[in-house]
Motif scaffolding. Structure first.
Motif, PDB file in Angstrom:
ATOM      1  N   SER A  72      -7.507   1.773  -0.199  1.00  0.00           N
ATOM      2  CA  SER A  72      -6.111   1.927  -0.630  1.00  0.00           C
ATOM      3  C   SER A  72      -5.241   0.780  -0.123  1.00  0.00           C
ATOM      4  N   ARG A 115      -3.803   6.335  -3.295  1.00  0.00           N
ATOM      5  CA  ARG A 115      -4.893   5.376  -3.535  1.00  0.00           C
ATOM      6  C   ARG A 115      -4.473   4.315  -4.546  1.00  0.00           C
ATOM      7  N   TYR A 172      -0.605   4.178   1.111  1.00  0.00           N
ATOM      8  CA  TYR A 172      -1.319   5.075   2.030  1.00  0.00           C
ATOM      9  C   TYR A 172      -0.346   5.716   3.019  1.00  0.00           C
ATOM     10  N   GLU A 207       0.846  -1.197   0.000  1.00  0.00           N
ATOM     11  CA  GLU A 207       0.000   0.000   0.000  1.00  0.00           C
ATOM     12  C   GLU A 207       0.881   1.245   0.000  1.00  0.00           C
TER      13      GLU A 207
END
Ligand code: FES
Ligand SMILES: [Fe+2]
Length: 408
Positions: free
Chosen positions: A376, A227, A204, A202
Protein backbone atom coordinates in the motif's frame (compact mmCIF):
# COMPACT_ATOMS: atom_id res chain seq x y z
CA UNK A 1 8.83 -13.53 0.82
CA UNK A 2 10.08 -12.12 -2.46
CA UNK A 3 7.03 -9.88 -2.68
CA UNK A 4 8.01 -8.21 0.57
CA UNK A 5 11.23 -7.00 -0.97
CA UNK A 6 10.42 -6.18 -4.56
CA UNK A 7 7.51 -5.08 -6.66
CA UNK A 8 6.59 -7.13 -9.66
CA UNK A 9 6.10 -5.43 -12.99
CA UNK A 10 8.48 -2.54 -12.54
CA UNK A 11 11.43 -2.29 -14.92
CA UNK A 12 13.88 -1.66 -12.15
CA UNK A 13 12.41 -3.31 -9.08
CA UNK A 14 12.75 -1.32 -5.90
CA UNK A 15 12.82 -2.32 -2.26
CA UNK A 16 9.83 -1.89 0.02
CA UNK A 17 11.87 -0.21 2.71
CA UNK A 18 13.37 3.21 3.36
CA UNK A 19 16.47 4.26 5.25
CA UNK A 20 16.87 6.76 8.06
CA UNK A 21 20.04 8.14 6.52
CA UNK A 22 18.10 9.55 3.58
CA UNK A 23 15.93 11.54 6.01
CA UNK A 24 18.48 12.85 8.48
CA UNK A 25 21.96 13.03 6.92
CA UNK A 26 23.18 16.53 5.89
CA UNK A 27 25.60 14.90 3.46
CA UNK A 28 22.82 12.89 1.79
CA UNK A 29 20.72 16.06 1.71
CA UNK A 30 23.45 18.06 -0.03
CA UNK A 31 23.74 15.47 -2.82
CA UNK A 32 19.99 15.08 -3.07
CA UNK A 33 19.50 18.82 -3.58
CA UNK A 34 22.15 18.94 -6.28
CA UNK A 35 21.09 15.82 -8.19
CA UNK A 36 17.31 15.92 -7.74
CA UNK A 37 16.54 19.63 -7.56
CA UNK A 38 19.27 21.85 -9.02
CA UNK A 39 19.79 19.52 -11.99
CA UNK A 40 16.12 18.84 -12.57
CA UNK A 41 12.98 20.46 -13.92
CA UNK A 42 11.10 22.07 -11.00
CA UNK A 43 7.49 23.20 -11.15
CA UNK A 44 7.05 26.78 -9.92
CA UNK A 45 3.57 28.01 -10.85
CA UNK A 46 0.87 28.44 -13.46
CA UNK A 47 0.49 30.62 -16.51
CA UNK A 48 -2.74 32.16 -15.13
CA UNK A 49 -0.53 33.89 -12.54
CA UNK A 50 1.09 35.95 -15.33
CA UNK A 51 -1.86 36.69 -17.65
CA UNK A 52 -0.44 39.51 -19.79
CA UNK A 53 2.80 41.08 -21.00
CA UNK A 54 4.60 42.56 -18.00
CA UNK A 55 2.93 40.22 -15.46
CA UNK A 56 5.48 38.54 -13.26
CA UNK A 57 5.86 36.24 -10.28
CA UNK A 58 8.82 35.53 -8.05
CA UNK A 59 9.41 32.20 -6.37
CA UNK A 60 11.85 31.45 -3.61
CA UNK A 61 13.36 28.00 -3.94
CA UNK A 62 14.51 27.18 -0.41
CA UNK A 63 16.73 24.28 -1.47
CA UNK A 64 19.21 26.46 -3.32
CA UNK A 65 18.76 29.76 -1.46
CA UNK A 66 17.52 30.80 -4.89
CA UNK A 67 14.87 33.24 -6.00
CA UNK A 68 13.46 33.06 -9.51
CA UNK A 69 11.71 35.77 -11.50
CA UNK A 70 9.19 34.60 -14.13
CA UNK A 71 7.97 37.24 -16.57
CA UNK A 72 5.36 37.19 -19.32
CA UNK A 73 7.03 39.12 -22.18
CA UNK A 74 6.08 39.94 -25.76
CA UNK A 75 8.53 37.19 -26.65
CA UNK A 76 6.97 34.54 -24.42
CA UNK A 77 7.49 33.49 -20.82
CA UNK A 78 11.01 34.08 -19.57
CA UNK A 79 12.73 33.12 -16.36
CA UNK A 80 15.70 34.71 -14.60
CA UNK A 81 17.63 34.47 -11.38
CA UNK A 82 16.07 37.17 -9.26
CA UNK A 83 19.45 38.82 -8.66
CA UNK A 84 20.61 42.30 -9.57
CA UNK A 85 23.95 42.16 -11.40
CA UNK A 86 25.30 45.13 -9.48
CA UNK A 87 25.61 43.85 -5.90
CA UNK A 88 23.07 41.10 -5.68
CA UNK A 89 19.88 42.63 -4.35
CA UNK A 90 16.64 40.95 -5.37
CA UNK A 91 15.46 42.71 -8.49
CA UNK A 92 11.79 42.00 -7.69
CA UNK A 93 10.66 41.69 -4.09
CA UNK A 94 6.90 41.17 -4.47
CA UNK A 95 5.47 37.68 -4.94
CA UNK A 96 3.62 38.90 -8.04
CA UNK A 97 3.02 42.10 -9.95
CA UNK A 98 2.95 44.00 -13.22
CA UNK A 99 5.99 45.82 -14.58
CA UNK A 100 7.26 47.52 -17.73
CA UNK A 101 10.79 47.32 -16.30
CA UNK A 102 12.45 46.21 -13.09
CA UNK A 103 14.36 48.80 -11.09
CA UNK A 104 16.54 47.59 -8.25
CA UNK A 105 15.65 49.25 -4.97
CA UNK A 106 19.30 49.34 -3.80
CA UNK A 107 21.05 51.65 -6.33
CA UNK A 108 18.50 51.88 -9.10
CA UNK A 109 19.83 49.69 -11.91
CA UNK A 110 17.00 49.02 -14.36
CA UNK A 111 16.33 45.93 -16.50
CA UNK A 112 13.66 45.44 -19.16
CA UNK A 113 11.28 42.47 -19.17
CA UNK A 114 13.67 40.53 -21.41
CA UNK A 115 16.34 40.88 -18.74
CA UNK A 116 18.54 43.41 -20.58
CA UNK A 117 20.28 46.01 -18.43
CA UNK A 118 18.87 49.34 -19.63
CA UNK A 119 19.81 51.93 -17.03
CA UNK A 120 22.64 52.55 -14.56
CA UNK A 121 22.51 55.72 -12.44
CA UNK A 122 25.76 57.72 -12.74
CA UNK A 123 27.05 55.22 -15.25
CA UNK A 124 30.16 57.33 -15.96
CA UNK A 125 31.49 56.57 -12.47
CA UNK A 126 31.94 52.90 -13.43
CA UNK A 127 35.11 52.09 -15.35
CA UNK A 128 34.61 49.80 -18.38
CA UNK A 129 31.05 48.82 -17.57
CA UNK A 130 29.79 46.50 -20.32
CA UNK A 131 26.02 46.68 -19.95
CA UNK A 132 25.46 44.11 -22.70
CA UNK A 133 27.07 41.48 -20.48
CA UNK A 134 25.22 42.41 -17.31
CA UNK A 135 21.65 41.37 -18.08
CA UNK A 136 19.65 39.23 -15.66
CA UNK A 137 20.86 35.63 -15.62
CA UNK A 138 18.37 33.48 -17.56
CA UNK A 139 17.14 30.09 -16.38
CA UNK A 140 15.71 27.34 -18.57
CA UNK A 141 11.93 27.49 -18.67
CA UNK A 142 9.08 25.48 -20.21
CA UNK A 143 5.38 24.79 -19.65
CA UNK A 144 3.05 21.78 -19.53
CA UNK A 145 -0.75 22.04 -19.25
CA UNK A 146 -0.25 25.62 -18.06
CA UNK A 147 2.23 24.62 -15.33
CA UNK A 148 5.52 26.54 -15.46
CA UNK A 149 8.79 24.71 -14.88
CA UNK A 150 12.32 26.04 -14.39
CA UNK A 151 15.69 24.29 -14.55
CA UNK A 152 18.61 25.80 -12.64
CA UNK A 153 21.33 23.58 -14.09
CA UNK A 154 24.09 25.12 -16.18
CA UNK A 155 23.96 22.53 -18.91
CA UNK A 156 21.06 22.41 -21.35
CA UNK A 157 18.65 19.90 -19.77
CA UNK A 158 16.61 17.21 -21.47
CA UNK A 159 13.47 18.85 -22.86
CA UNK A 160 10.58 19.00 -20.42
CA UNK A 161 8.46 16.79 -22.70
CA UNK A 162 11.12 14.11 -22.53
CA UNK A 163 11.45 14.49 -18.77
CA UNK A 164 7.69 14.04 -18.31
CA UNK A 165 7.67 10.98 -20.58
CA UNK A 166 4.47 8.92 -20.33
CA UNK A 167 2.97 11.51 -18.02
CA UNK A 168 3.07 14.16 -20.75
CA UNK A 169 -0.35 13.40 -22.30
CA UNK A 170 -2.12 12.11 -19.19
CA UNK A 171 -4.04 15.33 -18.43
CA UNK A 172 -4.87 16.19 -22.05
CA UNK A 173 -8.24 17.97 -22.10
CA UNK A 174 -8.49 18.67 -18.36
CA UNK A 175 -9.83 22.21 -17.84
CA UNK A 176 -6.98 23.43 -15.62
CA UNK A 177 -7.39 26.97 -16.93
CA UNK A 178 -11.06 27.22 -15.87
CA UNK A 179 -10.25 26.99 -12.17
CA UNK A 180 -8.81 29.47 -9.69
CA UNK A 181 -7.01 29.23 -6.39
CA UNK A 182 -9.66 29.33 -3.68
CA UNK A 183 -7.41 28.45 -0.78
CA UNK A 184 -3.69 28.16 -0.19
CA UNK A 185 -1.57 27.17 2.76
CA UNK A 186 2.17 27.34 3.37
CA UNK A 187 4.15 26.40 6.43
CA UNK A 188 7.54 25.24 7.60
CA UNK A 189 7.65 21.70 8.93
CA UNK A 190 10.36 20.30 11.18
CA UNK A 191 10.69 17.22 9.00
CA UNK A 192 12.60 16.09 5.92
CA UNK A 193 10.75 16.92 2.68
CA UNK A 194 10.32 13.20 1.86
CA UNK A 195 8.65 12.49 5.21
CA UNK A 196 6.04 15.10 4.25
CA UNK A 197 5.67 13.90 0.66
CA UNK A 198 5.46 10.26 1.80
CA UNK A 199 2.41 11.13 3.87
CA UNK A 200 0.54 12.07 0.69
CA UNK A 201 1.62 9.00 -1.26
CA UNK A 202 -0.25 6.39 0.74
CA UNK A 203 -3.65 5.93 2.38
CA UNK A 204 -2.54 3.24 4.80
CA UNK A 205 -2.58 5.90 7.55
CA UNK A 206 -6.16 7.06 6.87
CA UNK A 207 -7.93 4.57 9.14
CA UNK A 208 -5.85 5.80 12.08
CA UNK A 209 -4.51 9.32 11.52
CA UNK A 210 -7.64 10.53 9.73
CA UNK A 211 -10.38 8.53 11.42
CA UNK A 212 -12.10 11.79 12.45
CA UNK A 213 -11.70 13.55 9.09
CA UNK A 214 -11.37 11.97 5.63
CA UNK A 215 -11.12 8.25 6.43
CA UNK A 216 -14.83 7.65 5.97
CA UNK A 217 -14.86 9.37 2.59
CA UNK A 218 -12.12 7.21 1.13
CA UNK A 219 -12.11 3.87 2.90
CA UNK A 220 -14.70 1.49 1.44
CA UNK A 221 -15.82 -1.67 3.28
CA UNK A 222 -13.71 -3.76 0.89
CA UNK A 223 -10.66 -1.48 1.25
CA UNK A 224 -10.57 -0.61 4.94
CA UNK A 225 -6.80 -0.04 5.02
CA UNK A 226 -6.35 2.15 1.97
CA UNK A 227 -4.65 -0.30 -0.39
CA UNK A 228 -3.10 1.06 -3.56
CA UNK A 229 -5.40 0.67 -6.58
CA UNK A 230 -4.67 1.30 -10.28
CA UNK A 231 -1.21 2.79 -10.67
CA UNK A 232 1.59 3.27 -13.18
CA UNK A 233 5.32 3.81 -12.70
CA UNK A 234 6.29 6.48 -15.22
CA UNK A 235 9.94 6.85 -14.31
CA UNK A 236 10.64 9.06 -12.42
CA UNK A 237 7.00 10.01 -11.83
CA UNK A 238 4.03 7.84 -10.87
CA UNK A 239 0.27 8.06 -11.03
CA UNK A 240 -2.52 6.26 -9.21
CA UNK A 241 -6.29 6.36 -9.25
CA UNK A 242 -8.14 6.62 -5.95
CA UNK A 243 -11.70 5.51 -5.29
CA UNK A 244 -13.92 6.34 -2.36
CA UNK A 245 -16.47 4.91 0.02
CA UNK A 246 -19.69 4.20 -1.96
CA UNK A 247 -21.83 5.05 1.09
CA UNK A 248 -20.00 7.62 3.19
CA UNK A 249 -21.51 8.94 6.39
CA UNK A 250 -22.48 12.54 5.82
CA UNK A 251 -22.61 15.01 8.69
CA UNK A 252 -25.94 16.87 8.99
CA UNK A 253 -24.52 20.04 7.47
CA UNK A 254 -23.22 17.99 4.55
CA UNK A 255 -26.75 16.81 3.78
CA UNK A 256 -28.03 20.37 3.84
CA UNK A 257 -25.35 21.49 1.41
CA UNK A 258 -25.85 18.60 -0.96
CA UNK A 259 -22.85 16.73 0.34
CA UNK A 260 -19.59 18.63 0.36
CA UNK A 261 -16.87 16.06 0.31
CA UNK A 262 -13.27 15.77 -0.74
CA UNK A 263 -14.20 15.27 -4.36
CA UNK A 264 -15.18 18.93 -4.54
CA UNK A 265 -17.34 21.19 -2.49
CA UNK A 266 -19.32 22.85 -5.27
CA UNK A 267 -22.21 21.42 -7.29
CA UNK A 268 -21.29 20.07 -10.73
CA UNK A 269 -21.29 22.20 -13.82
CA UNK A 270 -19.97 21.50 -17.32
CA UNK A 271 -16.34 20.74 -16.78
CA UNK A 272 -14.08 18.60 -18.95
CA UNK A 273 -11.55 16.18 -17.55
CA UNK A 274 -9.01 14.12 -19.45
CA UNK A 275 -10.17 10.90 -21.10
CA UNK A 276 -7.20 9.22 -19.43
CA UNK A 277 -8.50 9.97 -15.96
CA UNK A 278 -10.49 7.49 -13.89
CA UNK A 279 -8.76 4.76 -15.95
CA UNK A 280 -10.81 1.95 -14.38
CA UNK A 281 -14.07 3.85 -14.99
CA UNK A 282 -15.01 3.25 -11.37
CA UNK A 283 -18.37 4.67 -10.24
CA UNK A 284 -16.79 5.61 -6.92
CA UNK A 285 -13.81 7.40 -8.42
CA UNK A 286 -12.58 10.29 -6.29
CA UNK A 287 -9.36 11.48 -7.91
CA UNK A 288 -6.20 10.67 -9.80
CA UNK A 289 -2.99 11.43 -7.96
CA UNK A 290 0.24 12.26 -9.79
CA UNK A 291 3.62 12.29 -8.08
CA UNK A 292 5.69 14.58 -10.29
CA UNK A 293 9.31 14.03 -9.32
CA UNK A 294 10.93 15.42 -7.33
CA UNK A 295 8.59 17.42 -5.09
CA UNK A 296 5.18 18.09 -6.64
CA UNK A 297 1.83 16.35 -6.21
CA UNK A 298 -1.33 16.92 -8.26
CA UNK A 299 -4.66 15.50 -7.16
CA UNK A 300 -7.14 15.93 -10.01
CA UNK A 301 -10.80 15.53 -9.05
CA UNK A 302 -13.91 15.48 -11.26
CA UNK A 303 -14.22 19.28 -11.09
CA UNK A 304 -11.32 20.66 -9.10
CA UNK A 305 -7.69 19.98 -8.38
CA UNK A 306 -5.25 20.32 -5.50
CA UNK A 307 -1.48 20.73 -5.67
CA UNK A 308 1.28 20.34 -3.11
CA UNK A 309 4.94 21.32 -3.04
CA UNK A 310 7.36 19.73 -0.59
CA UNK A 311 10.37 22.07 -0.58
CA UNK A 312 13.61 20.89 1.01
CA UNK A 313 15.17 23.39 3.43
CA UNK A 314 17.62 21.17 5.33
CA UNK A 315 17.93 17.48 6.11
CA UNK A 316 15.32 17.88 8.84
CA UNK A 317 13.24 20.84 7.71
CA UNK A 318 10.95 21.55 4.76
CA UNK A 319 8.32 23.94 3.47
CA UNK A 320 4.89 22.50 2.82
CA UNK A 321 2.82 24.44 0.27
CA UNK A 322 -0.74 23.68 -0.82
CA UNK A 323 -3.13 25.27 -3.29
CA UNK A 324 -6.70 24.32 -4.04
CA UNK A 325 -8.15 25.16 -7.45
CA UNK A 326 -11.88 25.23 -8.15
CA UNK A 327 -14.37 27.59 -9.66
CA UNK A 328 -15.47 30.62 -7.67
CA UNK A 329 -18.53 30.33 -5.43
CA UNK A 330 -21.64 31.88 -7.00
CA UNK A 331 -23.66 32.42 -3.84
CA UNK A 332 -23.42 32.33 -0.07
CA UNK A 333 -24.42 28.66 0.10
CA UNK A 334 -21.58 27.64 -2.20
CA UNK A 335 -19.17 29.80 -0.29
CA UNK A 336 -20.25 28.13 2.93
CA UNK A 337 -19.75 24.72 1.32
CA UNK A 338 -16.21 25.73 0.32
CA UNK A 339 -15.40 26.83 3.85
CA UNK A 340 -16.78 23.59 5.21
CA UNK A 341 -14.51 21.63 2.89
CA UNK A 342 -11.50 23.75 3.74
CA UNK A 343 -11.98 23.26 7.46
CA UNK A 344 -11.95 19.53 6.79
CA UNK A 345 -8.71 19.85 4.81
CA UNK A 346 -7.16 22.01 7.54
CA UNK A 347 -7.95 19.43 10.21
CA UNK A 348 -6.59 16.66 7.99
CA UNK A 349 -3.33 18.56 7.43
CA UNK A 350 -2.90 19.15 11.15
CA UNK A 351 -3.23 15.42 11.72
CA UNK A 352 -0.57 14.82 9.05
CA UNK A 353 1.89 17.49 10.22
CA UNK A 354 1.61 16.29 13.80
CA UNK A 355 2.81 12.85 12.69
CA UNK A 356 5.53 14.14 10.32
CA UNK A 357 7.38 16.05 13.04
CA UNK A 358 7.22 13.10 15.42
CA UNK A 359 8.61 10.84 12.69
CA UNK A 360 11.51 13.23 12.09
CA UNK A 361 12.35 13.37 15.78
CA UNK A 362 12.50 9.56 15.92
CA UNK A 363 14.58 9.30 12.76
CA UNK A 364 17.00 11.97 13.99
CA UNK A 365 17.49 10.03 17.21
CA UNK A 366 19.44 7.44 15.22
CA UNK A 367 17.75 4.53 17.00
CA UNK A 368 16.51 2.83 13.83
CA UNK A 369 18.30 2.59 10.46
CA UNK A 370 15.58 1.18 8.23
CA UNK A 371 11.77 0.98 8.04
CA UNK A 372 9.58 -1.63 6.28
CA UNK A 373 6.84 -0.63 3.83
CA UNK A 374 3.72 -2.46 2.63
CA UNK A 375 2.47 -2.75 -0.94
CA UNK A 376 0.00 0.00 0.00
CA UNK A 377 3.03 2.26 0.48
CA UNK A 378 4.69 1.39 -2.82
CA UNK A 379 4.61 5.01 -4.00
CA UNK A 380 6.59 6.00 -0.91
CA UNK A 381 9.19 3.37 -1.78
CA UNK A 382 9.21 4.60 -5.38
CA UNK A 383 9.95 8.23 -4.43
CA UNK A 384 12.87 7.17 -2.24
CA UNK A 385 14.05 4.79 -4.94
CA UNK A 386 14.14 7.61 -7.49
CA UNK A 387 16.29 9.74 -5.20
CA UNK A 388 18.59 6.84 -4.26
CA UNK A 389 19.01 5.96 -7.92
CA UNK A 390 20.33 9.41 -8.75
CA UNK A 391 22.76 9.39 -5.85
CA UNK A 392 23.98 5.92 -6.80
CA UNK A 393 24.65 7.08 -10.35
CA UNK A 394 26.87 9.86 -9.05
CA UNK A 395 28.93 7.34 -7.08
CA UNK A 396 29.25 4.91 -9.98
CA UNK A 397 29.68 6.48 -13.43
CA UNK A 398 29.64 2.98 -14.97
CA UNK A 399 26.05 2.58 -13.80
CA UNK A 400 25.21 5.98 -15.26
CA UNK A 401 26.43 4.82 -18.65
CA UNK A 402 24.20 1.77 -18.52
CA UNK A 403 20.97 3.64 -18.01
CA UNK A 404 18.30 2.61 -15.52
CA UNK A 405 20.20 0.00 -13.58
CA UNK A 406 18.87 -0.15 -10.05
CA UNK A 407 21.20 -0.29 -7.10
CA UNK A 408 18.82 -2.51 -5.14
S1 FES B 1 22.34 45.94 -5.98
FE1 FES B 1 20.95 46.48 -7.53
S2 FES B 1 21.49 48.45 -8.10
FE2 FES B 1 22.94 47.94 -6.60
FE1 LIG C 1 -2.71 12.19 5.63
Amino acid sequence: MQNNCQLIGVDDAFPLRITSESMRSPEYFRKEVDLCFVKNWILVGRVEEIPEAGSYITKDLPFGHASILIVNTKNGIKGFRNICRHRGNKIACAAAGQARAFTCTFHGWTYDCDGKLRGVPDEEAFLDLDKARLGLIPVHIDTWNGFIFVHLGNEIPAPLKEYLGDLYGFFNGFDFDKLNVTWSFKTEVEANWKICFDGFLEQYHFAFSHRTTVANTFLAPDNRFGRLGWHQWWDPHCVCSITGNPSPRRPPIGKVLGGPNVAGSLPPEPFVISKNMNPTQDDNWELDSVMLFPNFLIQAHPKSYNVWWFWPVSATKSVFEYRRYERAARNAGERFAQEYYLSLVRDTFLQDLFAFEHVQQSISSGAIDEFPLSLSEARVAYLHHQVNKRLAREHDPVIEGEGDVCSS
